[in-house]
Design an enzyme around this catalytic site. Structure first.
Site, PDB file in Angstrom:
ATOM      1  N   GLU A  50       0.818  -1.207   0.000  1.00 19.51           N
ATOM      2  CA  GLU A  50       0.000   0.000   0.000  1.00 19.51           C
ATOM      3  C   GLU A  50       0.856   1.263   0.000  1.00 19.51           C
ATOM      4  OE1 GLU A  50      -2.147  -2.900   2.867  1.00 19.51           O
ATOM      5  OE2 GLU A  50      -0.155  -2.646   1.985  1.00 19.51           O
ATOM      6  N   CYS A  73      -2.734  -3.379   7.128  1.00 15.96           N
ATOM      7  CA  CYS A  73      -2.332  -3.536   8.527  1.00 15.96           C
ATOM      8  C   CYS A  73      -2.662  -2.275   9.311  1.00 15.96           C
ATOM      9  CB  CYS A  73      -0.848  -3.874   8.630  1.00 15.96           C
ATOM     10  SG  CYS A  73       0.267  -2.544   8.118  1.00 15.96           S
ATOM     11  N   THR A 194      15.077 -39.293   0.214  1.00 16.25           N
ATOM     12  CA  THR A 194      15.273 -38.621  -1.073  1.00 16.25           C
ATOM     13  C   THR A 194      16.642 -37.958  -1.131  1.00 16.25           C
ATOM     14  OG1 THR A 194      12.915 -38.254  -1.419  1.00 16.25           O
ATOM     15  CG2 THR A 194      14.417 -36.767  -2.558  1.00 16.25           C
ATOM     16  N   ASP A 198      18.802 -39.449  -4.183  1.00 17.19           N
ATOM     17  CA  ASP A 198      18.889 -38.597  -5.373  1.00 17.19           C
ATOM     18  C   ASP A 198      20.001 -37.562  -5.314  1.00 17.19           C
ATOM     19  OD1 ASP A 198      16.665 -40.001  -6.123  1.00 17.19           O
ATOM     20  OD2 ASP A 198      15.234 -38.376  -5.747  1.00 17.19           O
ATOM     21  N   LEU A 202      18.241 -28.932  -4.958  1.00 18.28           N
ATOM     22  CA  LEU A 202      17.076 -28.191  -4.469  1.00 18.28           C
ATOM     23  C   LEU A 202      17.247 -26.679  -4.621  1.00 18.28           C
ATOM     24  CD1 LEU A 202      16.116 -30.198  -1.246  1.00 18.28           C
ATOM     25  CD2 LEU A 202      15.350 -30.545  -3.597  1.00 18.28           C
ATOM     26  N   SER A 221      15.702 -37.770  10.836  1.00 15.78           N
ATOM     27  CA  SER A 221      15.474 -38.135  12.234  1.00 15.78           C
ATOM     28  C   SER A 221      16.734 -38.537  12.969  1.00 15.78           C
ATOM     29  CB  SER A 221      14.461 -39.287  12.306  1.00 15.78           C
ATOM     30  OG  SER A 221      13.260 -38.926  11.664  1.00 15.78           O
ATOM     31  N   TYR A 298       7.014 -41.373   0.014  1.00 14.20           N
ATOM     32  CA  TYR A 298       6.895 -41.702   1.435  1.00 14.20           C
ATOM     33  C   TYR A 298       6.568 -40.463   2.268  1.00 14.20           C
ATOM     34  CZ  TYR A 298       8.921 -46.229   0.209  1.00 14.20           C
ATOM     35  OH  TYR A 298       9.142 -47.463  -0.350  1.00 14.20           O
ATOM     36  N   LEU A 299       7.300 -39.389   2.055  1.00 13.06           N
ATOM     37  CA  LEU A 299       7.024 -38.159   2.794  1.00 13.06           C
ATOM     38  C   LEU A 299       5.658 -37.609   2.411  1.00 13.06           C
ATOM     39  CD1 LEU A 299       7.779 -35.926   4.734  1.00 13.06           C
ATOM     40  CD2 LEU A 299       9.100 -34.840   2.903  1.00 13.06           C
TER      41      LEU A 299
END
Length: 387
Positions: A50, A73, A194, A198, A202, A221, A298-299
């Site tokens: 704005e 805001c 992954t 791989d 990214l 993990s 899987y994820l």
């Protein structure tokens, strides 16, 4: 308003923790209106859209109309509230798309505008704005970012084959689209499986856009990410966060840290893996609003099982794997979410030889669940988006 939305989309992925808002100032009598100012939330989140649009308009803003994609805001932060700039500009009318559920705003911005005697219209192109600002809304209301899945599959439904298969699923057009999607994410996430299988970078690898790579997040993990991986080797150049459990080995944490990787611990689930809700809460606390998961089947299925998938884009290539020994792209929980209509198809794109179909879940402010008629008052818009 469509221009305001387009302006805001340009900086998606660059403004977090703030939403990427677009604003347009229009002046002139009916039939002779002209655009005198426009702006978008700047990289880093400030200045706001704005104030940028009003600064461009200058004196021409007096008596004009401001179109803005999110309720302005009304609280003091590092910069004065946008409502102060709006009232000082002498505008005659303000048009917004959706209310802001942030408790520091939450109708107060609209209220100040109306109390000052300006005409106020809310709910214009509400569905489109709700999609663009979903990450901001979810971070405020649910304490997590919006989660988008990206999955590629063969014609017969596989994401990967056996080690002897030389599998390339998508072509150059689809690959370029994926990089554009990455560019508009705050963070991109994969699991350790992954990352190890791989060895992905990214990053955004489009000409002139290498600086738009988002934060890279790896769920690991037990801290099995290797220092020799592409993710670790580039950690000093591209921000990289590993989310692990609090029981992860301290020596592995120290090793990754020396390579420039940030390591954060969260609670573990009953199986001893990173608890997904805790991981997303951590990202939200750090300001992440838009999270893209490219972590594989899987994820993706784990996120679907936890009901944490907001959009899923499934890219189908032209070739088939040709045998049944591969990894299905859709796990059982994600497949059920699509088949049951919990995730509904909203867009289909042809990307060269590939086809990308996007599925979207229903949210109170999402296009899937939006009413057929848009609210025309501040109170109606606030009920629709904040109820």
């Amino acid at each position: 308003m469509r221009l305001a939305l387009a302006l805001g989309r340009r900086n998606l992925g660059r403004t977090w923790p703030n939403p990427s808002v677009g604003a347009v100032v229009v002046a002139g009598p009916p039939g002779q209106e002209r655009i005198v100012g426009q702006g978008a939330t700047a990289p880093g989140g400030r200045p706001h859209a704005e104030t940028e649009a009003l600064a461009m308009a200058g004196a021409a803003a007096r008596g004009a109309t401001l179109y803005v994609t999110l309720e302005p805001c009304s609280h003091h932060g590092r910069t004065p509230p946008c409502t102060d700039a709006i009232l000082a500009a002498g505008l005659a009318r303000v048009v917004t798309a959706i209310a802001d559920p942030d408790p520091r705003v939450a109708g107060r911005g609209h209220g100040l505008i109306e109390a000052a005697g300006l005409a106020l219209t809310t709910g214009m192109l509400r569905a489109e704005a709700a999609r663009d600002h979903l990450g901001h809304v979810l971070r405020v209301t649910e304490g997590r970012p919006a989660v988008s899945l990206k999955l590629a599959r063969t014609q017969d439904g596989f994401a990967a084959g056996t080690p002897r298969d030389r599998l390339r699923i998508t072509g150059a057009v689809a690959d370029g689209a994926v990089h554009l999607w990455r560019m508009h994410a705050d963070a991109i996430m994969v699991g350790i499986g992954t990352a190890r299988a791989d060895d992905p970078a990214l990053t955004v690898r489009l000409p002139g856009l290498s600086g738009r790579s988002p934060l890279r997040v790896i769920l690991d993990s037990h801290l099995r990410l290797q220092p020799s991986s592409a993710l670790v080797r580039a950690a000093h150049d591209v921000p990289t966060l590993v989310i692990t459990t609090r029981a992860a080995p301290a020596h592995a944490r120290r090793t990754l840290t020396t390579f420039g990787v940030e390591v954060a611990g969260v609670a573990a689930d009953p199986a001893g893996r990173v608890d997904l809700r805790s991981a997303l809460a951590l990202l939200a606390e750090r300001g992440i609003t838009r999270l893209c998961s490219e972590g594989g089947p899987y994820l993706a299925d784990a996120l679907a099982a936890a009901d944490l998938v907001d959009t899923c884009t499934l890219i189908t290539g032209p070739a088939a794997l040709g045998h049944a020994d591969g990894l299905p792209a859709l796990g059982p929980r994600l497949a059920l979410a699509i088949e049951s209509g919990h995730l509904r198809a909203v867009e289909s794109l042809v990307l060269g030889p590939d086809r990308a179909v996007t599925y979207e879940r229903s949210h109170p402010c999402s296009p899937v669940s939006s009413p057929t008629s848009e609210p025309s008052s501040a109170s109606a818009a606030t009920r629709a988006c904040d109820g």
